[in-house]
Design a protein around this motif. Structure first.
Motif, PDB file in Angstrom:
ATOM      1  N   VAL A  69      10.763   5.789  -4.535  1.00 43.40           N
ATOM      2  CA  VAL A  69       9.301   5.764  -4.668  1.00 43.40           C
ATOM      3  C   VAL A  69       8.919   4.658  -5.642  1.00 43.40           C
ATOM      4  O   VAL A  69       9.480   4.565  -6.746  1.00 43.40           O
ATOM      5  N   LEU A  70       7.999   3.816  -5.217  1.00 44.97           N
ATOM      6  CA  LEU A  70       7.467   2.786  -6.110  1.00 44.97           C
ATOM      7  C   LEU A  70       6.334   3.381  -6.937  1.00 44.97           C
ATOM      8  O   LEU A  70       5.318   3.819  -6.399  1.00 44.97           O
ATOM      9  N   TRP A  71       6.526   3.417  -8.255  1.00 42.86           N
ATOM     10  CA  TRP A  71       5.456   3.752  -9.192  1.00 42.86           C
ATOM     11  C   TRP A  71       4.893   2.429  -9.701  1.00 42.86           C
ATOM     12  O   TRP A  71       5.626   1.625 -10.286  1.00 42.86           O
ATOM     13  N   VAL A  72       3.605   2.194  -9.476  1.00 39.90           N
ATOM     14  CA  VAL A  72       2.994   0.930  -9.873  1.00 39.90           C
ATOM     15  C   VAL A  72       1.575   1.195 -10.366  1.00 39.90           C
ATOM     16  O   VAL A  72       0.893   2.081  -9.854  1.00 39.90           O
ATOM     17  N   LYS A  73       1.161   0.438 -11.364  1.00 48.28           N
ATOM     18  CA  LYS A  73      -0.186   0.634 -11.900  1.00 48.28           C
ATOM     19  C   LYS A  73      -1.210   0.609 -10.773  1.00 48.28           C
ATOM     20  O   LYS A  73      -1.202  -0.297  -9.941  1.00 48.28           O
ATOM     21  N   GLY A  74      -2.077   1.610 -10.756  1.00 52.54           N
ATOM     22  CA  GLY A  74      -3.065   1.705  -9.699  1.00 52.54           C
ATOM     23  C   GLY A  74      -4.226   0.745  -9.892  1.00 52.54           C
ATOM     24  O   GLY A  74      -4.365   0.086 -10.924  1.00 52.54           O
ATOM     25  N   SER A  75      -5.074   0.683  -8.909  1.00 51.37           N
ATOM     26  CA  SER A  75      -6.219  -0.231  -8.920  1.00 51.37           C
ATOM     27  C   SER A  75      -7.152   0.083 -10.083  1.00 51.37           C
ATOM     28  O   SER A  75      -7.521   1.231 -10.308  1.00 51.37           O
ATOM     29  N   GLY A  76      -7.514  -0.980 -10.814  1.00 58.95           N
ATOM     30  CA  GLY A  76      -8.524  -0.859 -11.851  1.00 58.95           C
ATOM     31  C   GLY A  76      -8.067  -0.291 -13.173  1.00 58.95           C
ATOM     32  O   GLY A  76      -8.877  -0.072 -14.078  1.00 58.95           O
ATOM     33  N   GLY A  77      -6.782  -0.031 -13.345  1.00 54.05           N
ATOM     34  CA  GLY A  77      -6.308   0.567 -14.591  1.00 54.05           C
ATOM     35  C   GLY A  77      -6.027  -0.456 -15.676  1.00 54.05           C
ATOM     36  O   GLY A  77      -6.098  -1.666 -15.464  1.00 54.05           O
ATOM     37  N   ARG A 125      -4.446   8.250  -6.544  1.00 55.68           N
ATOM     38  CA  ARG A 125      -4.652   6.956  -7.199  1.00 55.68           C
ATOM     39  C   ARG A 125      -4.481   5.831  -6.186  1.00 55.68           C
ATOM     40  O   ARG A 125      -3.427   5.690  -5.578  1.00 55.68           O
ATOM     41  N   ALA A 126      -5.518   5.006  -6.041  1.00 53.12           N
ATOM     42  CA  ALA A 126      -5.477   3.911  -5.071  1.00 53.12           C
ATOM     43  C   ALA A 126      -4.503   2.831  -5.527  1.00 53.12           C
ATOM     44  O   ALA A 126      -4.455   2.468  -6.708  1.00 53.12           O
ATOM     45  N   ALA A 127      -3.733   2.312  -4.581  1.00 49.66           N
ATOM     46  CA  ALA A 127      -2.816   1.205  -4.873  1.00 49.66           C
ATOM     47  C   ALA A 127      -3.604  -0.101  -4.965  1.00 49.66           C
ATOM     48  O   ALA A 127      -4.586  -0.296  -4.255  1.00 49.66           O
ATOM     49  N   SER A 128      -3.166  -0.988  -5.833  1.00 56.72           N
ATOM     50  CA  SER A 128      -3.861  -2.255  -6.024  1.00 56.72           C
ATOM     51  C   SER A 128      -3.320  -3.322  -5.072  1.00 56.72           C
ATOM     52  O   SER A 128      -2.263  -3.153  -4.449  1.00 56.72           O
ATOM     53  N   ILE A 129      -4.039  -4.428  -5.003  1.00 52.80           N
ATOM     54  CA  ILE A 129      -3.609  -5.539  -4.153  1.00 52.80           C
ATOM     55  C   ILE A 129      -2.310  -6.163  -4.661  1.00 52.80           C
ATOM     56  O   ILE A 129      -1.656  -6.912  -3.933  1.00 52.80           O
ATOM     57  N   ASP A 130      -1.926  -5.867  -5.901  1.00 58.32           N
ATOM     58  CA  ASP A 130      -0.685  -6.415  -6.454  1.00 58.32           C
ATOM     59  C   ASP A 130       0.546  -5.613  -6.054  1.00 58.32           C
ATOM     60  O   ASP A 130       1.670  -5.990  -6.406  1.00 58.32           O
ATOM     61  N   THR A 131       0.360  -4.521  -5.337  1.00 58.63           N
ATOM     62  CA  THR A 131       1.504  -3.657  -4.990  1.00 58.63           C
ATOM     63  C   THR A 131       2.643  -4.422  -4.323  1.00 58.63           C
ATOM     64  O   THR A 131       3.817  -4.250  -4.695  1.00 58.63           O
ATOM     65  N   PRO A 132       2.384  -5.296  -3.316  1.00 57.38           N
ATOM     66  CA  PRO A 132       3.515  -6.007  -2.691  1.00 57.38           C
ATOM     67  C   PRO A 132       4.276  -6.910  -3.659  1.00 57.38           C
ATOM     68  O   PRO A 132       5.464  -7.171  -3.446  1.00 57.38           O
ATOM     69  N   LEU A 133       3.614  -7.386  -4.714  1.00 58.78           N
ATOM     70  CA  LEU A 133       4.281  -8.263  -5.676  1.00 58.78           C
ATOM     71  C   LEU A 133       5.397  -7.514  -6.395  1.00 58.78           C
ATOM     72  O   LEU A 133       6.378  -8.120  -6.841  1.00 58.78           O
ATOM     73  N   HIS A 134       5.257  -6.217  -6.516  1.00 53.08           N
ATOM     74  CA  HIS A 134       6.274  -5.382  -7.155  1.00 53.08           C
ATOM     75  C   HIS A 134       7.236  -4.807  -6.120  1.00 53.08           C
ATOM     76  O   HIS A 134       8.441  -4.708  -6.365  1.00 53.08           O
ATOM     77  N   ALA A 135       6.682  -4.415  -4.974  1.00 49.77           N
ATOM     78  CA  ALA A 135       7.493  -3.703  -3.983  1.00 49.77           C
ATOM     79  C   ALA A 135       8.656  -4.537  -3.480  1.00 49.77           C
ATOM     80  O   ALA A 135       9.765  -4.018  -3.258  1.00 49.77           O
ATOM     81  N   TYR A 136       8.438  -5.843  -3.291  1.00 45.89           N
ATOM     82  CA  TYR A 136       9.429  -6.651  -2.593  1.00 45.89           C
ATOM     83  C   TYR A 136      10.374  -7.402  -3.527  1.00 45.89           C
ATOM     84  O   TYR A 136      11.245  -8.140  -3.046  1.00 45.89           O
ATOM     85  N   LEU A 137      10.221  -7.207  -4.816  1.00 44.99           N
ATOM     86  CA  LEU A 137      11.224  -7.726  -5.743  1.00 44.99           C
ATOM     87  C   LEU A 137      12.384  -6.737  -5.786  1.00 44.99           C
ATOM     88  O   LEU A 137      12.170  -5.531  -5.975  1.00 44.99           O
ATOM     89  N   PRO A 138      13.616  -7.184  -5.623  1.00 50.27           N
ATOM     90  CA  PRO A 138      14.760  -6.272  -5.497  1.00 50.27           C
ATOM     91  C   PRO A 138      15.284  -5.778  -6.845  1.00 50.27           C
ATOM     92  O   PRO A 138      16.494  -5.798  -7.094  1.00 50.27           O
ATOM     93  N   TYR A 139      14.383  -5.344  -7.693  1.00 55.13           N
ATOM     94  CA  TYR A 139      14.766  -4.876  -9.024  1.00 55.13           C
ATOM     95  C   TYR A 139      14.049  -3.562  -9.302  1.00 55.13           C
ATOM     96  O   TYR A 139      12.901  -3.362  -8.878  1.00 55.13           O
ATOM     97  N   PRO A 140      14.705  -2.656 -10.044  1.00 53.05           N
ATOM     98  CA  PRO A 140      14.093  -1.343 -10.293  1.00 53.05           C
ATOM     99  C   PRO A 140      12.835  -1.419 -11.169  1.00 53.05           C
ATOM    100  O   PRO A 140      11.927  -0.605 -11.004  1.00 53.05           O
TER     101      PRO A 140
END
Length: 703
Positions: A69-77, A125-140
């Motif tokens: 599961v990708l945990w990533v800062k949500g939109s607007g936080g 919590r809505a995902a932000s437009i930056d989500t793919p920037l984190h999702a596709y990097l092969p690092y935890p």
């Protein structure tokens, strides 16, 4: 508390990681811990800027199997202040599957619509437009920050070469690209081709770093930023920033006086369609920039990082002021032309860059105003937004300083800036924002703000979105009220001034301070009061004069200053006097008090006549027997009134309740409700009125 970027200097960032604390947390807890540490220092990232993520193995609530599961800062936080519920959670395998749906960069915006389909565990919590920037990097673990020192490198004309020079192979470089799905793929491709790299500098944007553990990622982020800080410090040692000093700073008192003069005048010109709240910053970083030889060249270049110009607009308005002459009136007389020219240039920018589907042009007024020798003024729809816009422009100043020291600063091209500012996804985010409250953008000045009625009024107006300035002579009560209101409504929404309403100079200063803090004034609640009780034959002249001084002269002084501000702003205004039932109905053994209260009421009638042509409304609230929370009902006054009615002081409140027609006690909140009505738009066509809040007293009927 966040570290002030203006005072933190070039010192290196210390690691604040507490391994014992981190070990007590689960993986999402360590992500939150890391995020809060990073966001607590504005040298690392600005408010609301950047994001963090972790890829965590969890049990799928549907299948019971382990899934990533990708945990990533949500939109607007904001990473510095967010809580655990500020993270969006998404199935990593579903995010990977989105790649097969991607139709190319010209269609990348449509990919945002797929993100909700990847939600894990029904997280709202809505995902932000930056989500793919984190999702596709092969690092935890991944950090994306906006450190001034790194953006200074990223915003130079030779940023690629500088990145290689400073960081070697450890940190890569990618050319400017708007955040989105394609940038996520670009980052993934970079990481695949450079398996030993620890991060990437994004041209004109910021920094990505990564690691195998939360601590590793955090410390890599600090280490890379510190390397940039050290490099800039070495290059700038002994160097005059921004080409040296062209305009020296005025003394602090003179700077505030200039801001107090300018801010209501600016507000008058930009607040006709939507009222604005101001913020003033005369910190060392700002004064260095606005007084520099290169101000005229650098300011028009605008900002580089998208987070900066989304808050500040692409460029500021520089006001032509010469502190040596001190002729602020000349600046005021030129504001119409200066702001009109800014609007025209903004319209040119919009028309030349707009796309067929671009949203309509937004407010074309400047957000940031730079005044040589004085400082920076920012205006926005609320205080927090105005303050944060100023903080972001300080970040931009720091970026320009560093970039100029190691090369030549470059802002984003106008088309790229426009495509961020008027991005349809950004517009959708703006449309989702809650509507402003009824009194958003308004400033209320409340005398007697430390007492029961003053505090209740401040709470009522702040609850409707107004900024409140509490004025009182009682410093202890004032601080108690400020602390309480700041806790309820945030510190941005409340200010205090120590004020004796009978002191003309103090009144002038109090309103000037309010203008510097918030940009002007919309509402005056004149509430300062005292009480006295004595038969006429034992009434001392000093008692008579004190009642008249506070309840008549004091009301005159604060009203006069409010009227001056209202007329300068040309936005109308609302004045509410807190008088008394005793201004209409006589009471025994209170001649001085009743007479002064009657004077208040008649003053209000006169002012209603004078203010009507400028849209200034003046009304009166007449309370009676508001004992709870009232300072004037403590001690001698309570005893005197009880004696006048031949009863014990503890019997007084019940006596007043029974005396009323409605048989009800009158509370400070009841008075505040009447004030809110008379100060707000619901009474926009009412002036010269008296509203009795006395639970019914036939003697005080106005007709």
């Amino acid at each position: 508390m966040p570290t002030d970027p203006q005072t933190s200097g070039a010192g290196l960032l210390p690691s604040l990681w507490d391994e014992a604390h981190a070990a007590s947390l689960d993986e999402p807890g360590r992500l939150l811990y890391r995020s809060n540490l990073l966001g607590a220092d504005k040298r690392i990232t600005n408010y609301g800027g950047g994001n963090t993520s972790a890829k965590v193995v969890e049990k799928d609530p549907l299948t019971g199997k382990d899934v990533t599961v990708l945990w990533v800062k949500g939109s607007g936080g904001d990473v510095g202040t967010m809580k655990r519920d500020g993270f969006a959670t998404l199935y990593q395998d579903k995010l990977e599957a989105l790649k097969s749906l991607y139709r190319g960069v010209e269609h990348e915006d449509e990919m945002v619509g797929y993100l909700p389909h990847c939600t894990f565990a029904l997280n709202p919590r809505a995902a932000s437009i930056d989500t793919p920037l984190h999702a596709y990097l092969p690092y935890p673990h991944v950090d994306h920050m906006h450190p001034d020192a790194v953006i200074a490198i990223a915003a130079t004309a030779t940023s690629r070469e500088l990145t290689r020079e400073i960081f070697g192979e450890e940190i890569g470089w990618l050319p400017w690209r708007r955040p989105g799905f394609q940038l996520g793929l670009d980052l993934s491709d970079f990481a695949r081709r450079h398996p030993d790299a620890k991060g990437v500098v994004l041209e004109s944007h910021g920094l990505f770093t990564w690691g195998e553990t939360a601590r590793d990622c955090y410390e890599t982020t600090l280490r890379i930023i510190n390397r940039a800080i050290s490099h800039l410090a070495d290059r700038t040692a002994g160097m005059a920033a921004f080409g040296g000093v062209r305009t020296g700073a005025m003394e602090a008192e003179a700077r505030r006086a200039a801001a107090a003069r300018l801010m209501p005048e600016i507000r008058a010109r930009i607040g006709q369609d939507e009222r604005k709240i101001g913020h003033f910053d005369d910190s060392a970083a700002v004064l260095e920039f606005v007084g520099s030889a290169e101000l005229g060249r650098l300011a028009p270049l605008g900002t580089s990082c998208p987070d900066h110009f989304l808050r500040t607009k692409i460029r500021p308005l520089v006001l032509d002021f010469d502190p040596a002459s001190g002729n602020i009136d000349r600046v005021v007389s030129g504001l119409n032309e200066a702001i009109a020219a800014y609007r025209a240039d903004y319209a040119r920018y919009y028309e030349s860059c707009r796309r067929p589907d671009s949203p309509a042009m937004r407010d074309p007024n400047p957000v940031v105003y730079l005044v040589p020798g004085v400082g920076m003024i920012t205006f926005a729809r609320d205080k927090a937004t105005a303050r944060i816009a100023g903080e972001f422009y300080v970040n931009a100043i720091n970026v320009m300083r560093g970039a100029e020291a190691i090369g030549s600063y470059q802002g984003l091209p106008e088309q790229e800036a426009f495509d961020i500012e008027y991005w349809l996804l950004e517009e959708a985010k703006l449309q989702r924002m809650p509507k402003p409250k009824a009194m958003a953008g308004r400033v209320a000045f409340i005398t007697g703000g430390g007492g029961g009625i003053g505090r209740a009024t401040a709470e009522r107006l702040a609850g409707d979105g107004a900024c409140v300035v509490l004025a009182d002579i009682d410093a202890e009560a004032l601080e108690a009220a400020r602390s309480d209101l700041a806790g309820r409504f945030t510190a941005d929404m409340v200010r205090t001034v120590s004020l004796d309403v009978t002191d003309e100079a103090a009144v002038l200063k109090g309103f000037a301070d309010a203008s510097v803090e918030y940009g002007g004034l919309d509402i005056l609640v004149s509430n300062a009061g005292i009480s006295s009780s004595a038969p006429i034959e034992t009434t001392e002249l000093s008692m008579w004069n004190r009642n008249v001084d506070i309840l008549a002269t004091g009301y005159f002084l604060v009203s006069r200053e409010a009227f001056r501000l209202f007329r300068r702003q040309q936005l109308g205004g609302a004045v509410v006097f807190i008088a008394s039932k005793n201004g209409l109905a006589a009471s025994p053994n209170a001649a001085a008090y009743c007479t002064a209260k009657a004077a208040e009421i008649h003053l209000a009638r006169c002012l209603a006549l004078e203010g009507a042509d400028a849209g200034i409304r003046v009304n009166v609230v007449n309370p009676d027997a508001v004992l709870q929370g009232s300072k004037i009902w403590t001690g001698e006054w309570r005893e005197q009134r009880a004696a006048a009615y031949n009863m014990a002081p503890d019997e007084l409140e019940e006596h007043y309740r029974k005396r009323s027609m409605l048989k009800r006690s009158v509370l400070p909140s009841d008075v505040a409700e009447a004030v809110a009505f008379l100060a707000g738009d619901a009474s926009a066509k009412s002036t010269g009125n008296i509203v009795n809040v006395d639970a019914g007293n036939a003697q005080s009927f106005t007709r």
